[in-house]
Design an enzyme around this catalytic site. Structure first.
Site, short mmCIF file in Angstrom:
data_model
loop_
_atom_site.label_atom_id
_atom_site.label_comp_id
_atom_site.label_asym_id
_atom_site.label_seq_id
_atom_site.Cartn_x
_atom_site.Cartn_y
_atom_site.Cartn_z
N LYS A 80 0.84 -1.20 0.00
CA LYS A 80 0.00 0.00 0.00
C LYS A 80 0.87 1.25 0.00
CE LYS A 80 -3.94 1.81 2.71
NZ LYS A 80 -4.81 1.54 3.88
N SER A 155 -9.84 1.36 2.80
CA SER A 155 -8.96 2.15 1.97
C SER A 155 -7.88 1.35 1.26
CB SER A 155 -8.30 3.23 2.82
OG SER A 155 -7.42 2.65 3.77
N SER A 179 -9.88 -1.12 6.98
CA SER A 179 -9.31 -0.96 5.64
C SER A 179 -8.55 -2.14 5.07
CB SER A 179 -8.39 0.26 5.61
OG SER A 179 -9.16 1.41 5.47
N1 GLN Z 1 -13.41 3.64 6.36
C1 GLN Z 1 -12.76 4.01 7.58
C2 GLN Z 1 -12.32 5.44 7.52
O1 GLN Z 1 -12.53 6.05 6.53
C3 GLN Z 1 -11.60 3.10 7.86
C4 GLN Z 1 -10.41 3.41 7.06
C5 GLN Z 1 -9.20 2.64 7.47
O2 GLN Z 1 -9.29 1.59 8.10
N2 GLN Z 1 -8.05 3.18 7.14
O3 GLN Z 1 -11.77 5.98 8.42
#
Ligand code: GLN
Length: 489
Positions: A80, A155, A179
């Site tokens: 990532k 994400s 995510s």
């Molecule tokens: N969807 C969640 C957020 O937007 C989790 C994102 C994540 O785990 N980085 O914060």
């Protein structure tokens, strides 16, 4: 004979170690797969095709006599874009870091390299890991390899799409509120959010530091277990990393043939949730039946504070993000506005131009809940609720060995469907966030399809009990025939 890129990581490892395929041919196979799929998928940002091929050729000339400390020797992986890789642009999919080339490797990247992995590319993601669809990338949206008109989740959507489309054998993502698990679920692959502190975050661009954890995505549970084996462990450069020894996950998975002796808890608040899609619910029921068939006991449990998880998480995560992102000021690195009128304007314009709308929304929200007069009403309250949510998990996990729960209330939705409605998008995180509030580990596994789209379930465990999550996940996916899914792309 399948194409090389279609093998699982462990299958590829066996062939490499026996000398039946070369590292170069494996890397070349993944690169040709990337070239064929990437225009429609958009799972990658910076690539390093030539360097990867060169590394593989050099490795083939110097095969180790013993592979015991090189379990990933010759295996192509991606990471990532929130993780630094020395010499390759690292942006967290933000314009504010466009062109930033880190002078060091993240600890987990270093560990992958030490284990012999060949890193092919950085994965697309939601900007600074804020989002659930990868549509908040400043560069491009990623498509779901099961249906290119749909989101891959987020994400870490680039990581999940890349793995599911066989561009690589595994990837690293990060999970602050789901995510890793949610994109794994939407793309039909496996992903684990380890216990808070299990994996070093040195070199992870911070989003919300009391939640962030790095973890692997792969096509099989065994492959994810091997990846975690490589990256887990204490790191003196991350003060939150845990000194708890890392167990042998392969041994943990081989500890028993079935799930007898294990009690799996089903959280009432999750399965009774009004937003749970029928197809998801049916696939989950089949998985619960399969667990029973493997000898597990199944019991209903309660996580009574679930309805407060979204509010608590989005207040705390935004607060931490507003503090973490203060470092992007246009002075030290990243984007700087072209012709500032004065110092104040330099800060403001650099940040206004560099951060996308979702990141700006979180910074505003986070600064607000931390400001004098609101701190007690919002931040402190959310922190108190967090403690209650953690207690819910600790209580439930005393009565059973692990919990079994849906990951996403619905399968992958259409690109663009929710991108204009941030609150609706936040609600999609209902089943994943609370685990991060509690700091516990969760393994997402594919359990079936609903109208041709993958459905995942998560196994949620006690702190540092990843080994048993792998055991249960491996047996369940084999029983369900979802052990090694690949997208029909
Ligand atoms: N969807 C969640 C957020 O937007 C989790 C994102 C994540 O785990 N980085 O914060």
């Amino acid at each position: 004979m399948p194409e090389l890129f279609e093998l699982s990581l462990l299958e590829a490892q066996k062939l490499l170690q026996k000398g039946e395929v070369s590292a170069e041919s494996l890397v070349a196979s993944c690169i040709s797969r990337i070239n064929a799929t990437e225009p429609s998928l958009g799972a990658l940002l910076a690539r390093r095709d030539e360097e990867a091929l060169e590394e593989a050729r050099a490795m083939d000339k110097m095969r180790p006599a013993d592979f015991s400390d090189k379990p990933l020797w010759g295996i192509p992986v991606t990471v990532k874009d929130a993780l630094t890789l020395k010499g390759l642009p690292t942006t967290a999919a933000s314009k504010i870091l466009e062109g930033f080339i880190p002078p060091y490797d993240a600890m987990v990247v270093q560990k992958l390299k030490d284990a012999g992995a060949v890193i092919l590319a950085k994965n697309n993601m939601d900007e600074f890991a804020m989002g659930s669809t990868t549509e908040h990338s400043a560069y491009r949206a990623t498509a779901n390899p099961w249906d290119l008109s749909r989101v891959p989740g987020g994400s870490s959507g680039g990581s999940a799409a890349s793995v599911a489309a066989c561009q690589c054998f595994a990837s690293l993502g990060s999970d602050t509120g789901g995510s890793i698990r949610q994109p794994a679920s939407l793309c039909g692959c496996v992903g684990i959010k380890p216990t808070y502190g299990r994996v070093s975050r040195y070199g992870l661009l911070a989003y919300a530091s009391s939640f962030d954890q790095v973890g692997p995505l792969a096509r099989t549970v065994e492959d994810a277990a091997l990846m975690l084996q490589v990256i887990a462990g204490h790191d003196g450069r991350d003060s939150t990393s845990s000194p708890v020894p890392v167990p042998d996950y392969a041994a943990a998975m081989a500890a028993q043939e079935d799930l007898s002796g294990l009690t799996l808890g089903l959280p009432r608040e999750f399965f009774g949730h009004e937003g749970l899609d029928k197809g998801v619910s049916e696939a989950c029921e089949k998985a619960v039946e399969a667990a029973r068939g493997l000898g597990a006991k199944v019991a209903e449990v309660s996580l009574p504070h679930t309805e407060y998880a979204i509010a608590s998480y989005y207040i705390l995560a935004a607060a931490e993000a507003s503090s973490n992102l203060a470092r992007y000021d246009g002075v030290r690195y990243g984007h700087r506005t072209a012709a500032p009128r004065n110092l104040e304007d330099m800060y403001t314009s650099s940040r206004t131009e560099g951060f996308g709308p979702e990141v700006q929304r979180r910074i505003l929200l986070g600064s607000y809940v931390l400001s004098a007069g609101y701190y007690d009403a919002y931040y402190r309250k959310a922190a108190q609720v967090r403690r209650l949510i953690r207690q819910d998990y600790l209580d439930a996990l005393e009565k059973c060995d692990m919990l079994l729960a849906p990951v996403s209330p619905v399968p992958a939705w259409q690109l663009g469907h929710m991108s204009e409605d941030p609150l609706q998008m936040y609600f999609m995180d209902i089943f994943t966030l609370s685990l991060n509030l509690a700091g516990l580990p969760g393994l997402s596994i594919p359990v079936g399809l609903s109208e041709g789209l993958p459905v995942g379930m998560q196994l949620l465990g006690r702190a540092f009990d990843e080994g048993r999550l792998f055991l249960a996940g491996d047996k369940l996916t084999r029983a369900l025939g979802t052990h090694n899914l690949r997208a029909p792309l």
